[in-house]
Design an enzyme around this catalytic site. Structure first.
Site, PDB file in Angstrom:
ATOM      1  N   LYS A 278       2.336   9.894   8.296  1.00  0.00           N
ATOM      2  CA  LYS A 278       1.784   9.575   9.453  1.00  0.00           C
ATOM      3  C   LYS A 278       2.251   9.988  10.626  1.00  0.00           C
ATOM      4  CE  LYS A 278      -1.294   5.644   7.596  1.00  0.00           C
ATOM      5  NZ  LYS A 278      -0.752   5.059   6.214  1.00  0.00           N
TER       6      LYS A 278
ATOM      7  N   PHE B 270       0.735  -1.211   0.109  1.00  0.00           N
ATOM      8  CA  PHE B 270      -0.017  -0.084  -0.035  1.00  0.00           C
ATOM      9  C   PHE B 270       0.897   1.375   0.058  1.00  0.00           C
ATOM     10  CE2 PHE B 270      -2.483   3.506   1.672  1.00  0.00           C
ATOM     11  CZ  PHE B 270      -3.649   3.324   0.898  1.00  0.00           C
TER      12      PHE B 270
ATOM     13  N   ASP C 274       9.157   2.648   1.936  1.00  0.00           N
ATOM     14  CA  ASP C 274       7.987   3.304   2.239  1.00  0.00           C
ATOM     15  C   ASP C 274       7.844   3.218   3.818  1.00  0.00           C
ATOM     16  OD1 ASP C 274       5.424   4.298   3.130  1.00  0.00           O
ATOM     17  OD2 ASP C 274       4.349   3.487   1.084  1.00  0.00           O
TER      18      ASP C 274
HETATM   19  C1  PLP Z   1      -0.994   5.255   4.817  1.00  0.00           C
HETATM   20  C2  PLP Z   1       0.070   4.906   4.252  1.00  0.00           C
HETATM   21  C3  PLP Z   1       0.300   5.711   3.009  1.00  0.00           C
HETATM   22  C4  PLP Z   1      -0.590   6.697   2.404  1.00  0.00           C
HETATM   23  O1  PLP Z   1      -0.614   7.874   3.250  1.00  0.00           O
HETATM   24  P1  PLP Z   1      -1.563   9.041   3.224  1.00  0.00           P
HETATM   25  O2  PLP Z   1      -1.198   9.999   4.060  1.00  0.00           O
HETATM   26  O3  PLP Z   1      -2.891   8.490   3.469  1.00  0.00           O
HETATM   27  O4  PLP Z   1      -1.376   9.478   1.636  1.00  0.00           O
HETATM   28  C5  PLP Z   1       1.211   5.203   2.118  1.00  0.00           C
HETATM   29  N1  PLP Z   1       2.153   4.336   2.610  1.00  0.00           N
HETATM   30  C6  PLP Z   1       1.953   3.525   3.586  1.00  0.00           C
HETATM   31  C7  PLP Z   1       2.777   2.291   3.805  1.00  0.00           C
HETATM   32  C8  PLP Z   1       0.748   3.915   4.500  1.00  0.00           C
HETATM   33  O5  PLP Z   1       0.571   3.240   5.410  1.00  0.00           O
END
Ligand code: PLP
Length: 392
Positions: free
Chosen positions: A244, A124, A215
């Site tokens: 986050k 994700f 990420d």
């Molecule tokens: C939540 C998340 C995203 C997206 O972040 P947003 O601030 O909602 O755009 C991207 N990568 C990972 C691993 C995430 O958990």
């Protein structure tokens, strides 16, 4: 718009680990805005520092130097392998910057006309068009085709599959610009990365001059019990993204790069709000408070308790629960096929005054504030067990 399937719950106030709804009911918050509220709700230090920042300077353009932004970049670089940071406002936006960086690396370093980026199945990376294209889950693509071109997917933690895909893509010369991976897949079901797999990916990326980009949006900034999730994998990435937990509730995202991957030049990327004094003060406060309160050690101690109590819960309900997995304060409880689904268990837990979030249909996820205490963990397990018994 109706983009969210919302629970019938209206939260109006929070303090520490607790939130209250509009009817005065209290909930133990093991969601924390999905791994966002690092210091809990209404933290006094964050409140004081942000009030002070609002009274000093809230926003100026990136046309000018911003001391808070420079200080936050320095704080991230001093605690990681990174040398430079670009700031934006969310995880998807941080990954967009990473994807642009990867494409530029493909063009200028590897001489590729149409560079590819390899990402994992069940990953994700966010909801903007490029980030959702990077996301290896077809359900997020449906209805929005055509996807951004140039992504290829392989099964996470599968060394042989990765080697085969890389060999296939590179068969007629350089084609791959970067590999983009989560150190632990959060949304995809709380799947921790396998160090041997990541070390092999690192080795192959080095051999081919391919960027390894991580990420760290969900697992970074202390949640794993280390500053960055990749410290658990025994590798250093060329670049990593954050969002986050970095702002403790204030929107901020970041792309951090090593000097060798510092390829974006003036005018090639930008954000109006990115790196403003207010958001950067939040990020600085979160990092300072993690250090001052020794939260990395605390996360390790709390993670041990949470893991042990989840394991004990699994032992008490072997027909419903399969296992616990995760790092630090990003833990998943895996439900058996015969058990209620994760969304149903989350609803039942809510009725018991506990907030949890599913990670797919079979995994219930704990991502509480890093300031959680042993008494909160005991309460959470008790409430979760009551919810489980109600459903079963
Ligand atoms: C939540 C998340 C995203 C997206 O972040 P947003 O601030 O909602 O755009 C991207 N990568 C990972 C691993 C995430 O958990």
């Amino acid at each position: 718009m109706d983009t969210y399937a919302r629970y019938p719950l209206t939260l109006v106030r929070g303090k520490g680990l607790w939130v209250w709804d509009n009817e005065g009911r209290r909930y133990l918050d093991c969601v924390a805005g999905i791994a966002v509220c690092t210091l809990g709700h209404s933290d006094p230090v964050l409140r004081r520092n942000l009030s002070h920042q609002l009274g000093t300077l809230q926003h100026v353009s990136n046309l000018y130097r911003i001391p808070e932004q420079e200080a936050l970049a320095k704080a991230i670089c001093e605690r990681s392998c990174a040398d430079k940071v670009f700031f934006c406002n969310s995880g998807a936006e941080a990954n967009e910057a990473a994807i642009k960086l990867a494409r530029k690396h493909g063009h200028v370093v590897r001489g590729i006309e149409r560079p590819l980026i390899l990402t994992a199945e069940a990953s994700f990376h966010g909801r903007t068009l490029a980030a959702v294209s990077a996301t290896g889950q077809p359900k997020y693509h449906q209805g929005f085709e055509p996807m951004v071109e140039g992504f290829r997917y392989f099964p996470y933690n599968d060394t042989a599959a990765f080697e085969a895909l890389l060999a296939e893509c590179e068969a007629d010369g350089p084609r791959v610009a970067a590999v983009l991976l989560e150190p632990l897949q959060g949304e995809g079901g709380v799947n921790p990365g396998d160090p041997a797999f990541f070390q092999r990916v690192r080795q192959l990326c080095d051999q081919h001059s391919i960027l390894l980009i991580l990420d760290e949006v969900q697992v970074g900034v202390g949640r794993s019990g280390r500053w960055w999730g990749h410290e658990r994998l025994g590798i250093e990435p060329d670049a990593f993204t954050l969002a986050k937990g970095l702002g403790g509730g204030i929107p901020i995202g970041a792309l951090a790069v090593k000097a060798s991957a510092d390829l974006l030049r003036a005018g090639e990327h930008a954000s109006t709000f990115g790196g403003n004094p207010f958001a950067c003060r939040a990020g600085l406060t979160v990092i300072q408070e993690i250090e001052r309160r020794e939260l990395l050690t605390h996360v390790e101690a709390m993670a041990t308790r949470l893991r042990e109590q989840l394991e004990a819960l699994v032992e008490r309900h072997p027909t419903l629960l399969e296992r616990q997995r995760g790092w630090g304060l990003l833990q998943g409880l895996v439900l058996r096929e015969e058990a209620p689904s994760a969304p149903d268990l989350v609803k039942a837990a809510m009725a018991e005054g506990l907030l949890l979030v599913p990670a797919g249909p079979r995994v219930v996820r704990f991502v509480p504030p890093l300031v959680i205490r042993p008494r909160h963990i005991r309460k959470a397990i008790k409430r979760l067990e009551r919810a489980l018994l109600t459903l079963a």
